[in-house]
Design a protein around this motif. Structure first.
Motif, PDB file in Angstrom:
ATOM      1  N   LYS A   1       0.893  -1.170   0.000  1.00  0.00           N
ATOM      2  CA  LYS A   1       0.000   0.000   0.000  1.00  0.00           C
ATOM      3  C   LYS A   1       0.919   1.203   0.000  1.00  0.00           C
ATOM      4  N   PHE A   2       0.818   2.025  -1.037  1.00  0.00           N
ATOM      5  CA  PHE A   2       1.738   3.150  -1.142  1.00  0.00           C
ATOM      6  C   PHE A   2       1.205   4.324  -0.338  1.00  0.00           C
ATOM      7  N   ASP A   3       2.109   4.958   0.393  1.00  0.00           N
ATOM      8  CA  ASP A   3       1.764   6.101   1.223  1.00  0.00           C
ATOM      9  C   ASP A   3       1.405   7.308   0.342  1.00  0.00           C
ATOM     10  N   PHE A   4       0.324   8.000   0.696  1.00  0.00           N
ATOM     11  CA  PHE A   4      -0.164   9.105  -0.123  1.00  0.00           C
ATOM     12  C   PHE A   4       0.873  10.219  -0.252  1.00  0.00           C
ATOM     13  N   MET A   5       1.494  10.564   0.880  1.00  0.00           N
ATOM     14  CA  MET A   5       2.495  11.651   0.869  1.00  0.00           C
ATOM     15  C   MET A   5       3.689  11.266  -0.012  1.00  0.00           C
ATOM     16  N   MET A   6       4.062   9.982   0.072  1.00  0.00           N
ATOM     17  CA  MET A   6       5.185   9.509  -0.733  1.00  0.00           C
ATOM     18  C   MET A   6       4.845   9.645  -2.229  1.00  0.00           C
ATOM     19  N   LEU A   7       3.612   9.224  -2.573  1.00  0.00           N
ATOM     20  CA  LEU A   7       3.213   9.295  -3.984  1.00  0.00           C
ATOM     21  C   LEU A   7       3.206  10.741  -4.476  1.00  0.00           C
ATOM     22  N   GLN A   8       2.740  11.654  -3.613  1.00  0.00           N
ATOM     23  CA  GLN A   8       2.694  13.058  -3.994  1.00  0.00           C
ATOM     24  C   GLN A   8       4.102  13.600  -4.242  1.00  0.00           C
ATOM     25  N   ARG A   9       5.036  13.196  -3.381  1.00  0.00           N
ATOM     26  CA  ARG A   9       6.423  13.655  -3.555  1.00  0.00           C
ATOM     27  C   ARG A   9       7.012  13.112  -4.856  1.00  0.00           C
ATOM     28  N   VAL A  10       6.674  11.866  -5.158  1.00  0.00           N
ATOM     29  CA  VAL A  10       7.172  11.286  -6.413  1.00  0.00           C
ATOM     30  C   VAL A  10       6.608  12.065  -7.604  1.00  0.00           C
ATOM     31  N   LYS A  11       5.284  12.338  -7.548  1.00  0.00           N
ATOM     32  CA  LYS A  11       4.666  13.094  -8.658  1.00  0.00           C
ATOM     33  C   LYS A  11       5.346  14.449  -8.820  1.00  0.00           C
ATOM     34  N   ASP A  12       5.597  15.120  -7.696  1.00  0.00           N
ATOM     35  CA  ASP A  12       6.241  16.444  -7.757  1.00  0.00           C
ATOM     36  C   ASP A  12       7.639  16.335  -8.377  1.00  0.00           C
ATOM     37  N   GLU A  13       8.380  15.309  -7.977  1.00  0.00           N
ATOM     38  CA  GLU A  13       9.741  15.152  -8.506  1.00  0.00           C
ATOM     39  C   GLU A  13       9.714  14.809  -9.991  1.00  0.00           C
ATOM     40  N   VAL A  14       8.722  14.024 -10.400  1.00  0.00           N
ATOM     41  CA  VAL A  14       8.600  13.684 -11.828  1.00  0.00           C
ATOM     42  C   VAL A  14       8.318  14.960 -12.627  1.00  0.00           C
ATOM     43  N   GLN A  15       7.399  15.788 -12.122  1.00  0.00           N
ATOM     44  CA  GLN A  15       7.077  17.035 -12.828  1.00  0.00           C
ATOM     45  C   GLN A  15       8.305  17.939 -12.907  1.00  0.00           C
ATOM     46  N   ARG A  16       9.038  18.001 -11.794  1.00  0.00           N
ATOM     47  CA  ARG A  16      10.236  18.830 -11.732  1.00  0.00           C
ATOM     48  C   ARG A  16      11.265  18.333 -12.752  1.00  0.00           C
ATOM     49  N   ARG A  17      11.416  17.021 -12.797  1.00  0.00           N
ATOM     50  CA  ARG A  17      12.382  16.405 -13.712  1.00  0.00           C
ATOM     51  C   ARG A  17      12.021  16.706 -15.169  1.00  0.00           C
ATOM     52  N   LYS A  18      10.707  16.616 -15.461  1.00  0.00           N
ATOM     53  CA  LYS A  18      10.258  16.875 -16.832  1.00  0.00           C
ATOM     54  C   LYS A  18      10.549  18.326 -17.223  1.00  0.00           C
ATOM     55  N   LYS A  19      10.224  19.224 -16.283  1.00  0.00           N
ATOM     56  CA  LYS A  19      10.432  20.643 -16.553  1.00  0.00           C
ATOM     57  C   LYS A  19      11.911  20.908 -16.808  1.00  0.00           C
ATOM     58  N   GLN A  20      12.737  20.309 -15.948  1.00  0.00           N
ATOM     59  CA  GLN A  20      14.180  20.485 -16.063  1.00  0.00           C
ATOM     60  C   GLN A  20      14.680  19.971 -17.415  1.00  0.00           C
ATOM     61  N   ARG A  21      14.160  18.825 -17.811  1.00  0.00           N
ATOM     62  CA  ARG A  21      14.584  18.231 -19.092  1.00  0.00           C
ATOM     63  C   ARG A  21      14.144  19.108 -20.256  1.00  0.00           C
ATOM     64  N   ASN A  22      12.878  19.590 -20.160  1.00  0.00           N
ATOM     65  CA  ASN A  22      12.358  20.409 -21.256  1.00  0.00           C
ATOM     66  C   ASN A  22      13.175  21.685 -21.425  1.00  0.00           C
ATOM     67  N   LEU A  23      13.637  22.219 -20.269  1.00  0.00           N
ATOM     68  CA  LEU A  23      14.418  23.454 -20.335  1.00  0.00           C
ATOM     69  C   LEU A  23      15.906  23.164 -20.500  1.00  0.00           C
ATOM     70  N   CYS A  24      16.257  21.861 -20.462  1.00  0.00           N
ATOM     71  CA  CYS A  24      17.653  21.418 -20.579  1.00  0.00           C
ATOM     72  C   CYS A  24      18.552  22.047 -19.527  1.00  0.00           C
ATOM     73  N   ILE A  25      18.030  22.195 -18.300  1.00  0.00           N
ATOM     74  CA  ILE A  25      18.842  22.769 -17.221  1.00  0.00           C
ATOM     75  C   ILE A  25      19.585  21.646 -16.513  1.00  0.00           C
TER      76      ILE A  25
END
Ligand code: ATP
Ligand code: INS
Length: 356
Positions: free
Chosen positions: A287-311
């Protein structure tokens, strides 16, 4: 049908992705009943089948999926994605023996009951972005995989769906070489082939990596990705292993979540390692912890943004993503408390009602 292992917006495992709309995933494989046995006693009975572990990861990550699975009249779990019930058959059952100590395998598996195969006509005719062929008990037929490659842009295959054979007397699981599996002629049309390091011995990685993206998982060591001339090691996350069952399935679920989100393949595989490492800390479905899942989603979004901007991103640089995901890994509130440690890495939390 695309011959490229990656969705059309990605050209190599390392190239930056473009933003894509929501994708739909098709999971094909039977649910099963898992019976965990140690020292001659049943330690736990749980819902099993790669499809169950994978849909758990996808549902928890808000990735929409359709699931095609067959069970018998005796199926005893409540699941989000209803299976096809075959009234005259029993559900597939696997017994996992943790103390037979044969070779270096962590467990010996026996298929003691098998439900019906999944036929092409059981699969919807609509189109899917990613298909997952994830049988456990021989339920995926060559014609089933052929239909999947017809209707899905990319198909990810767990090699266990293709190379398992079952002893006619006691159901022991044996593996055959991929070339002799009856599926080899379709494999140039798939996108991803996932194998554990034991299963990888039954294929020619050098040959397969020319046909598709090959991912070899290696327990606590993480995984390796092979595609054409590229080879990438993707680091693991620390875990306190209780039961290895389903680690490879959750890994594949995490990989596909990453691909759906548009991450590059090494980053998606890192998400796979993340979900695999959580799974080994639980008996049965984590059973995945809700807070953990939210942090993962945030990091995935951050990673995508970073990749898109090539930073600050280099082709092979998934270490930063690993570093940022690690705290999320340990924000998991429901990690089981180790109350009883049994031999060979199978241990049981006394508060867990799946443990007998
Ligand atoms: N002990 C562990 N510690 C940390 N991560 C682990 C551990 N075991 C598995 N994992 C993670 O899960 C992934 C899949 O595990 P593994 O290689 O054991 O797959 P598998 O043999 O197909 O699993 P199974 O057949 O039990 O579902 C690994 O690549 C790793 O990322
Ligand atoms: O539930 C498990 C799991 O899905 C494993 O991946 C598979 O190897 C086993 O056969 C099955 O019993």
């Amino acid at each position: 049908m695309t011959l490229n292992p990656l969705p059309s917006h990605q050209t190599t495992p390392h190239s930056p992705p473009r933003r894509i709309p929501n994708r739909r995933v098709l999971i094909v494989g039977n649910y099963c009943h898992d019976v965990l046995i140690q020292n001659g006693s049943i330690v736990a009975e749980t819902l099993g089948g790669a499809a169950s572990f994978i849909s758990n990861v996808l549902d928890s990550s808000s990735v929409s999926c359709d699931l095609v699975s067959k069970v018998g009249h005796d199926f005893r779990y409540e699941v989000t994605h209803s299976p096809i019930v075959v009234p005259e058959k029993e559900t597939t059952v696997f017994e996992a023996y943790f103390d037979l100590g044969i070779g270096h395998a962590d467990r010996v598996l026996k298929r003691v009951s098998a439900c019906d195969p999944i036929l092409p006509s059981d699969i919807p005719d609509s189109r899917f972005d990613i298909g997952m062929a994830v049988g456990v008990g021989g339920e995926i037929l060559p014609e089933t995989l052929e239909k999947m490659v017809e209707i899905c842009d990319v198909v990810a295959v767990d090699i266990q769906a293709l190379i398992r054979v079952f002893d006619p007397v006691d159901g022991s699981v044996k593996l055959v070489d991929l070339k002799e599996s009856g599926f080899f002629h379709i494999l140039h049309r798939i996108g991803f082939l996932k194998a554990s390091s034991d299963e990888a011995l039954f294929m020619d990685v050098e040959q397969m990596k020319q046909l598709c993206c090959v991912v070899v998982t290696n327990g606590e060591k993480g995984c390796r990705i092979y595609h054409k001339d590229d080879e990438t090691m993707v680091p693991p996350f620390l875990a306190k292993q209780v039961d290895p069952t389903g680690a490879g399935d959750s890994f594949l679920g995490g990989l596909v979540v990453g691909l759906v989100e548009g991450l590059a393949v090494p980053d998606a595989a890192l998400l796979g390692n993340f979900f695999g490492s959580i799974t080994v800390e639980h008996i049965g479905q984590p059973k995945f912890d809700f807070m953990m899942l939210q942090r993962v989603k945030d990091e995935v979004q951050r990673r995508k943004k970073q990749r898109n901007l090539c930073i600050n991103i280099h082709n092979n640089d998934h270490e930063e993503f690993h570093t940022r995901l690690t705290p999320a890994r340990f924000s998991c509130a429901d990690s089981p408390v180790q109350t009883e440690l049994l031999v060979n890495g199978l241990s049981c939390d006394k508060d867990d009602d799946r443990c007998l």
